[in-house]
Design a protein around this motif. Structure first.
Motif, PDB file in Angstrom:
ATOM      1  N   ASP A   1      -7.997  -0.067   0.335  1.00 34.03           N
ATOM      2  CA  ASP A   1      -7.369   1.240   0.483  1.00 34.03           C
ATOM      3  C   ASP A   1      -9.414   1.559  -0.061  1.00 34.03           C
ATOM      4  O   ASP A   1      -9.359   1.709  -1.271  1.00 34.03           O
TER       5      ASP A   1
ATOM      6  N   GLY B   1     -10.594   0.458  -6.017  1.00 38.54           N
ATOM      7  CA  GLY B   1     -10.089   0.847  -4.485  1.00 38.54           C
ATOM      8  C   GLY B   1      -9.045  -0.539  -4.710  1.00 38.54           C
ATOM      9  O   GLY B   1      -9.659  -1.513  -5.403  1.00 38.54           O
TER      10      GLY B   1
ATOM     11  N   GLY C   1     -11.092   4.480  -0.689  1.00 34.72           N
ATOM     12  CA  GLY C   1     -11.329   6.131  -1.357  1.00 34.72           C
ATOM     13  C   GLY C   1     -12.668   6.988  -0.696  1.00 34.72           C
ATOM     14  O   GLY C   1     -13.056   6.667  -0.208  1.00 34.72           O
TER      15      GLY C   1
END
Lengths: 1187, 418
Positions: free
Chosen positions: B342, B328, B344
């Protein structure tokens, strides 16, 4: 149309347009009217309007406007010259829009209207387009029409006269066959705030209120407040409409009309009576917004119409169980009595022993499902209704729903938390299970955090404080410093409220003093200071501790604060303070300015209290300060020197130096800012702001006595107020009743007084009675005329003595007298009911009567009854005998009256009986332990021991006359040794028999078992019965829930055992005890230090308290030195008491040791394999020993 | 009740005003701006602000303040709830509720507001009714309207308001009859430093999308209704039936609606699907801090944890970070100190981690506070509470509808304290 278009190209000519509109509106051939010709000149519409109005008012009269036109023209011409100039300057920038509005195409008009609406939305002034827009009011296109409405409603107020032009369209709309058009016409008509059309609106509303369509009626309801705000003088007429609409049976109307009611005439609560039940029943189907309004209104209504359910309960309890409410504590006895009477009266007012008016119950029942609404406002409305109206036991249901709202938007949270904060102050228990829902997340907005903190603080108590404090610890590390400051304050409040954690909190706060953040330090110091000021006896410890900290703490703010504290309380640390000053003097030059100032301050205070030790130090500090760089410090030093060091020059002030420096600073009070908020209706704006908002309707206090409930009856009244009143009277009659007959039979009775006293005492005692209903006996006595008292004093004394003994003996002998008295008896209630209504009158009557007539018997009566009453109050034991005598009395009287039928008016015997039973209820309970109950005892029962605490399972109010108490008999339960025996004691207080009393639907935690008690087939009225059941609690304090069923009703009840009942005594010797104890160390051992209560420092009380708290047996003292060996050697100085038992289910050992020390100090040790039981037991025993 | 409404955007412009009674000058909003200035964060503006003659009650949604002006006593929640309903309606109509969308559709907005309140008292707030009165703008309709000159306002006046079932319009017709139910559960939790759960609760909702012809009468039953501790219903649900049988029986509104929201009691143990291993240290005297964060799945019942997003407000002393995510991407805003990662999907074989250093202000002392991590994630095909719909039955209509049910678990306010 061509003329029209031409017209519009001219500079704005209002009159013409007005005319056009009108012609369009009326759809007549007026388009060709001469007024429309350009020569009419420029003119403001203001001049033209009076004429226009005439048209509107009498459209038929003018016959197409011919006559009017003439006149109008004249006016126009008249005004033409003057007004012209100013009007030319009007901005013309909306020309294109006007053109579009005047076009034939709907699409163009629509486009123009959209642009205009966009202007309005942006707040741009579009008022100059009014004439152009208003004529489109009759446009066929619905969207154009709607937008014109929008425009009209926005600007009509500013351009009232022009707005009038649209009105005929609406008037036509009001007659439309389509209900929706009727409704929308009324809506817009009523939204135009033009005073002159008030009569038209009034008419329209009245008509719409009786429309076939509920939707139109709803609109009418909406229109009412609009008209009211426009012209408050229409109130009376509007109330009529409201009254009519309130009777409406559709849910659609209900919400709107109640809203109108609230805005127009909230004080006319009487209008609700007849509709109350209907509103309650409709409530669930009303739309959500209406529900809110109705619920809020009904809360207020209920407060005026019903009795406080909580007061009642507590008072009845007081009457029955002798439990004192807090009211009783500070008010004198008469008031108590009065209240009791009132409470009794309330119960008497009902045929069944309901506490609650069924209508009150109806409201609570019907609003409860709305807690499940998706609308937060509805949930809140129900919650506040429950909070203000429900009996204490039922309020709990709202907590869950309110906690649910906490997951909503932050604004909703904000409001809900404010209300929860207020509720938690009054009813903390309600939210305790949801404690964790108030934990704070770092993402919460600060205002939510602070409110949650408030709730957590309010919820803190001895049991959960440790978790709360742990939670607070994490908050202190937050980045949000405002929040940290609030947390520190919260800790301070917890510390003041909960003594146990005060030291922990103080220590924690002291640690915070070394925090790097100044705000935190400042806040901690403030809080510590507050805490210290509150408990002066503990000062020295903490101040000493803080003094030590001066070596480590570098934050100047904290150092300064500590110095202030030491200075303030230098008397408590007389040895340390000078030393601190010494250290500070040493480092003076290196300190920060604020610290220096505090050093000077400290020096001054010490100089004043302890000049011997600190004189030189102070001089030194002051000298240092004298040459400081900072002028503040130099100033302060100079000032203080002048003040404290006496010189020949020093002024008058130095005399007051001590007062100045050592003035007592008031201890701050740490309490919740939500403390007194509950006098505002919860959920209201006023409550939120803690200030009365405009239009706020005070929540009235509960009435003293319930107003007539029959007003709510829509059909034939079932039972009315007067019947209830009569019953109430009956009850009261009893006092004079007995004394009456006694008085007549008294030794001073003269033969001829009988006939006289007949009339005399009748009227006299009648009024007397009526007063006794509302007033205290004391006041009665006081108002007694003095002459009488003198005359009768002697006799009275005699009588008072004799009364009790004579009572039973006398009756049978004096037939005729008692006959008469019974006759009086019967008449009195009737009179009373009349007199009661005009109490003040009867009072004055009575005075006159007593003066003029002053018959012996009368005064005797009243005096006697008083005396009797007092005896009742003061001497509890004689009561039963007394009552028994009364009963006897009654029976006899009935018989007698049978003999002499003429004199006997239809005796209210059926009514009297319930009265009797009511009274004897308490009697029966009083007598329970005596002979009476023996018969009722079941074979299996165990004789109740006085030492056992009994708990209430079912109150006689909730049980509709059936009351159940239970106690843990501490006997082995023979059918199953693993069960705890619970002895239940049933009392039937109702007037009817209770049949087939048994239990059902037992709900238990896994592992628990119950052995039901055998069914009781019949429990006659007024009787009691006892049964034993067994419960295997599995060594947990989980409640056993089950239903108690009679032949008619089911009651949910639950039995929760105190931990001390989950064990049974186990005999062991001291050596065994020690051996076992040795094996139960570590985690299984819980030790607590305690200070024994002054009253329980001897052996007997300690043993008794422990064995009462827990079912344990004492371990006899063996050869140990501590034991109290027979007489000669004095008992050991610090005896140790040991107790042993085994838990009922798992037979785990429970060992309790109480080791006493000096001055009541003691150590309590509990060893138990089951740690939970151990902890709880420690708590219970601790409580028993310290209280 | 509600006198006027002002919409104020983030930069403090009043971009829409609507008055239901006499006009209130927009200068009343000055009090609001004052309060706004005083509040450090936009969400810290008090929802209720008293002014000398009026009270301002506001809600903040989509970075727009909806400020209602009221003059006299009214339950504040009443106004707040209504304002939220207004926002929901806008969202329903325009897809988004932004300043641009409102400005573009100002006429529809005005028409809606006009219908929703009469004299400041709510009139029609049910979206089914409103849609009959005012058709939501669609591209097609806008085009047709400009060509034919027809309007957005319904020609037929609504029937729903007059019927016994005010939330459903009559004469609904579909060729495909479908009813979809989404059971969405959110876990609200606070996990403390050591990884133990301080508090955890499950909030669930059942959102429905019902497109059925005529007047269908639906019943929905659960395998384990006892799980539901506290519920709130759409007005269409028959409360008595739920009380007695724990069955949801209702005539659904047409289209999308929230049938039920529920709460699974905190007494039940809540399975926590992810765990966080963290090691964030600041050394005294050094301008470096260590940052080490590893996520892992826990009690996911074999489902994949996806859409994982970790965000945290780092202490103010942190100047910048130099991190290395194992998967990420991460961002760090040096101004707001907001770190977001982020992630994932979480692959149980290879746990995602974020390691590196943080640079602190030189000379500054080490921050006292440790950051809190907010974690978002999604798990498809599973309701974490174990709630299961048993069956859905339809009465009152002849056809066979297509029925679908979907489960999902999400993180609600899921916080990990460090």
């Amino acid at each position: 149309m061509t003329t029209m278009q031409k017209l519009l190209q001219l500079p704005v000519n209002a009159v013409n347009i007005v005319k056009t509109v009108q012609s369009q509106v009326q759809g007549q051939e007026e388009a060709k009217s001469p007024v429309l010709t350009p020569d009419s000149g420029q003119q403001t519409w203001y001049n033209a309007l009076p004429d226009e109005l005439r048209h509107l008012r009498s459209p038929s009269g003018t016959g197409g406007g011919g006559g009017g036109d003439q006149e109008e023209r004249a006016t126009l011409e008249e005004g033409g010259g003057g007004g012209g100039g100013s009007f030319q300057t009007q901005p013309l920038r909306h020309d294109d829009l006007k053109e579009m509005l005047d076009s034939n195409k709907d699409s163009l008009k629509l486009e123009a209207m959209k642009r205009i609406v966009a202007m309005i939305a942006r707040g741009k002034n579009a008022s100059d387009l009014f004439p152009a827009v208003v004529k489109n009011v009759a446009c066929k296109n619905i969207e154009v029409k709607k937008l014109v409405y929008v425009y009209l409603v926005r600007y009509a107020e500013e351009q009232q006269d022009l707005a009038l032009l649209s009105i005929s369209t609406f008037q036509r709309g009001l007659k439309d066959p389509n209900q929706l058009i009727r409704a929308s016409a009324l809506r817009v008509l009523s939204s135009i705030r033009v005073t002159i059309i008030v009569p038209i609106m009034m008419l329209a509303i009245k008509e719409a209120a009786s429309d076939m369509s509920p939707y139109v009626r709803k609109t009418a309801a909406h229109a009412i407040p609009k008209l009211y705000s426009l012209d408050p003088e229409q109130k009376d007429q509007l109330i009529e409409v409201i009254e009519k609409l309130l009777a409406d049976k559709t849910t659609l109307v209900a919400g709107s009309v109640v809203m109108a009611f609230e805005e127009v005439c909230p004080e006319r609560i009487d209008l609700i009576h007849k509709n109350y039940r209907k509103l309650c029943n409709l409530l669930i189907d009303v739309e959500e917004w209406g529900q809110v309004v109705i619920i809020n209104m009904l809360t207020r209504y209920a407060r005026t119409q019903f009795l406080n359910p909580n007061i009642n309960e507590s008072l009845l309890e007081e009457g029955g169980g002798g439990e004192k409410t807090f009211y009783a504590s500070d008010e004198d006895e008469d008031e108590d009595e009065e209240k009791e009477k009132k409470a009794e009266a309330v119960t008497m007012a009902k045929r069944k022993p309901y506490v609650m008016d069924p209508d009150h119950r109806l409201l609570l029942r019907n609003t409860k499902p709305l807690l499940q609404s998706r609308n937060a406002a509805v949930v809140m409305a129900v919650a506040q209704l429950y909070f203000h109206l429900a009996p204490k036991a039922e309020i709990g249901v709202i907590a869950k729903a309110l906690v649910r709202l906490l997951r909503s938007h932050s604004e909703v949270q904000y409001v809900v938390l404010q209300n929860v904060a207020t509720m938690t102050i009054k009813r903390r228990g309600m939210f305790e299970p949801y404690l964790k829902s108030f934990y704070i997340r770092s993402t919460d907005p600060t205002q939510i955090k602070i409110l949650k903190l408030e709730v957590l603080t309010n919820l803190a108590n001895e049991t959960n404080i440790s978790t709360i404090l742990r939670e607070f610890q994490t908050y202190i590390k937050s980045m949000d410093k405002d929040f940290v400051a609030a947390t520190i304050q919260a800790i301070g409040r917890c510390a003041t409220n909960i003594g146990e954690v005060r030291d922990t909190c103080l220590n924690g706060l002291v640690q915070l003093l070394s925090n790097r953040d100044e705000l935190v330090v400042a806040e901690s110091v403030v809080v510590i200071k507050k805490l210290l000021q509150m408990q002066p006896e503990k000062h020295s410890d903490i101040i000493k501790h803080m003094a030590k900290l001066t070596d480590n703490i570098q934050v100047p703010m904290a150092r300064a604060s500590i110095l202030w504290l030491i200075g303030e309380y230098c008397e408590h640390v007389p040895k340390i303070a000078p030393d601190v000053l010494r250290k500070m003097a040493k480092s003076f030059t290196n300190e920060e300015d604020i610290v220096k100032l505090q050093i000077i301050n400290l020096a001054a205070k010490l100089y004043l209290t302890n000049s011997k030790q600190t004189k030189l130090l102070t001089q030194y500090v002051l000298n240092l300060a004298k040459y400081d760089q900072n002028y503040d410090i130099r100033d302060r030093a100079r000032f203080i020197r002048q003040l404290i060091v006496p010189t020949e020059k020093s002024g008058a002030l130095s005399k007051y130096a001590k007062k100045l420096f050592l003035a007592l600073k008031p201890a701050p009070v740490l309490e919740s800012p939500f403390k007194d908020r509950d006098h505002f209706q919860l959920g209201s704006l006023s409550h939120l702001l803690n200030a009365k908002a405009g239009g706020y309707q005070e929540l009235p206090d509960w009435p003293e006595a319930a107003p007539d409930p029959s007003v709510r009856n829509v059909e034939v009244p079932e039972w009315t107020k007067c019947s209830s009143r009569e019953k109430r009277k009956e009850k009261k009659v009893e006092k004079p009743f007995y004394s009456d007959s006694e008085g007549e039979s008294g030794p001073t009775e003269s033969a001829d007084s009988e006939s006289d006293s007949g009339s005399g005492s009748e009227s006299g005692s009648g009024s007397e009675d009526s007063r006794s209903g509302s007033e205290s006996d004391e006041s009665k006595e006081a108002s007694e005329s003095e002459e009488e008292e003198e005359e009768e004093e002697e006799d009275l004394k005699k009588k008072k003595k004799k009364k009790n003994e004579e009572k039973q003996l006398k009756k049978p002998v004096q037939e005729s007298e008692s006959e008469q008295s019974s006759e009086e008896e019967v008449r009195k209630p009737e009179r009373k009911s009349k007199q009661n209504k005009s109490e003040s009158e009867s009072e004055s009557d009575e005075d006159e009567e007593s003066e003029s007539e002053s018959s012996e018997s009368e005064s005797e009566d009243s005096e006697d009854s008083e005396a009797e009453l007092k005896k009742k109050k003061k001497v509890a034991p004689p009561k039963p005998a007394f009552k028994a005598a009364k009963k006897e009395n009654k029976k006899e009287k009935k018989e007698m009256s049978l003999l002499d039928l003429d004199d006997f008016e239809p005796a209210p015997s059926p009514q009297v009986t319930p009265v009797n039973t009511f009274l004897s209820n308490s009697l029966v309970t009083d007598l329970e332990g005596l002979s009476l109950s023996d018969a009722a005892l079941m074979p299996a029962t165990i004789a109740p021991s006085s030492a056992l605490k009994s708990y209430e399972l079912l109150h006689r109010i909730t049980g509709e006359g059936l009351s159940v108490e239970y106690c843990f008999s501490r006997q082995p339960f023979s059918p199953d040794a693993n069960m705890v025996a619970v002895q239940m004691h049933f009392t039937n207080n109702s007037t009817s028999d209770t049949k087939s009393l048994h239990m059902e639907d037992v709900k238990l935690q896994s592992g628990m078992r119950v052995k039901e008690f055998p069914e009781i087939e019949l429990l006659p009225a007024g009787e009691t019965a006892t049964a034993v059941m067994g419960i295997d609690f599995c060594d947990s304090t989980q409640a056993a829930n089950f239903q108690l069923c009679t032949h008619t009703r089911k009651f949910f009840v639950s039995i929760q055992p105190p931990v001390g009942e989950l064990m049974r005594p186990f005999f062991m010797t001291e050596n065994e005890f020690k051996k076992e104890q040795g094996q139960l160390m570590g985690m299984n051992e819980i030790t607590e230090k305690l200070t024994l209560d002054v009253k329980c420092r001897n052996e007997h009380t300690i043993v008794q308290k422990v064995t009462t708290a827990a079912n344990l047996s004492r371990v006899p003292c063996g050869s140990d030195k501590e034991c109290s060996t027979p007489p000669p050697p004095p008992p050991p100085k610090h005896p140790i008491y040991r107790f042993a038992g085994r838990t009922v289910t798992s037979s785990s050992l429970v060992l309790v040791t109480v080791a006493t020390k000096d001055e009541g100090a003691a150590q309590l040790t509990v060893n138990c394999e089951k740690m939970v039981i151990g902890t709880m037991l420690v708590k219970d025993i601790l409580l028993a020993l310290t209280q | 009740m509600i006198h006027s409404l002002f919409l104020i955007n983030a930069s403090g412009d009043i971009f829409l005003e609507k008055h239901w009674k006499s006009v209130v000058s927009r200068s009343v909003c000055d009090y609001f701006f004052e309060a706004q200035e005083r509040a450090s964060e936009p969400e810290n503006v008090p929802p209720v602000i008293p002014t000398p003659h009026h009270y301002l009650i506001s809600v903040l949604r989509h970075r727009i303040y909806f400020v209602a002006v009221i003059q006299s006593e009214v339950p504040p929640l009443f106004v707040i709830e209504f304002l939220h309903r207004v926002v929901d309606t806008f969202q329903d109509y325009f897809g988004v509720c932004t300043e641009a969308a409102i400005k573009d559709n100002v006429v529809v907005v005005y028409e809606l507001l006009e219908e929703m309140l009469d004299n400041g008292f709510p009139l029609a707030t049910e979206s089914n009714i409103l849609k009959e009165l005012i058709k939501p703008p669609t591209i097609l309709r806008t085009m047709v309207n400009t060509i034919t000159g027809s309007t957005n306002v319904g020609e037929q006046l609504p029937t729903g308001q007059l019927s016994v079932v005010p939330w459903r319009r009559t004469g609904v017709k579909y060729t495909n009859n479908e009813a979809y139910f989404d059971v969405v559960e959110e876990i609200d939790a606070i996990i403390d430093k050591s990884g133990s759960t301080i508090t955890a609760e499950i909030q669930g909702v059942i959102d429905a999308c019902v497109k059925l012809t005529g007047m269908p009468d639906l019943t929905l039953s659960f395998m384990n209704p006892r799980l539901l501790d506290d519920v709130s219903f759409h007005p269409c649900v028959r409360f008595k039936r739920w009380e007695a049988e724990r069955i949801l029986s209702f005539i659904p509104p047409d289209g999308n609606f929230r049938l039920l929201s529920y709460h699974v009691s905190s007494q039940n143990l809540v399975a926590i699907p992810v765990y966080v291993k963290h090691n964030i240290t600041f050394r005294e005297g050094s301008s470096q801090g260590r940052f080490d964060l590893t996520l892992g799945p826990k009690q996911t019942m074999g489902k994949v944890v996806e859409s994982v997003l970790v965000s945290s407000q780092l202490p103010r002393g942190v100047l910048n970070v130099n991190l290395n995510p194992s998967q990420g991407t991460y961002t760090f805003d040096p101004v707001t100190k907001l770190l977001s990662w982020d992630v994932g999907k979480i692959n149980p074989q290879k746990l995602p981690s974020l390691k590196g250093t943080m640079s602190l202000q030189a000379g500054a002392s080490k921050p006292d506070e440790n950051p809190t991590f907010n974690i978002q994630f999604k798990i498809q095909q599973m309701a974490i509470s174990g709630l299961k719909v048993n069956r859905l039955d339809m009465y009152g209509e002849k056809y066979k509808p297509f029925k679908g049910i979907k489960y999902m678990t999400k993180a609600g306010k899921f916080q990990v304290r460090t």
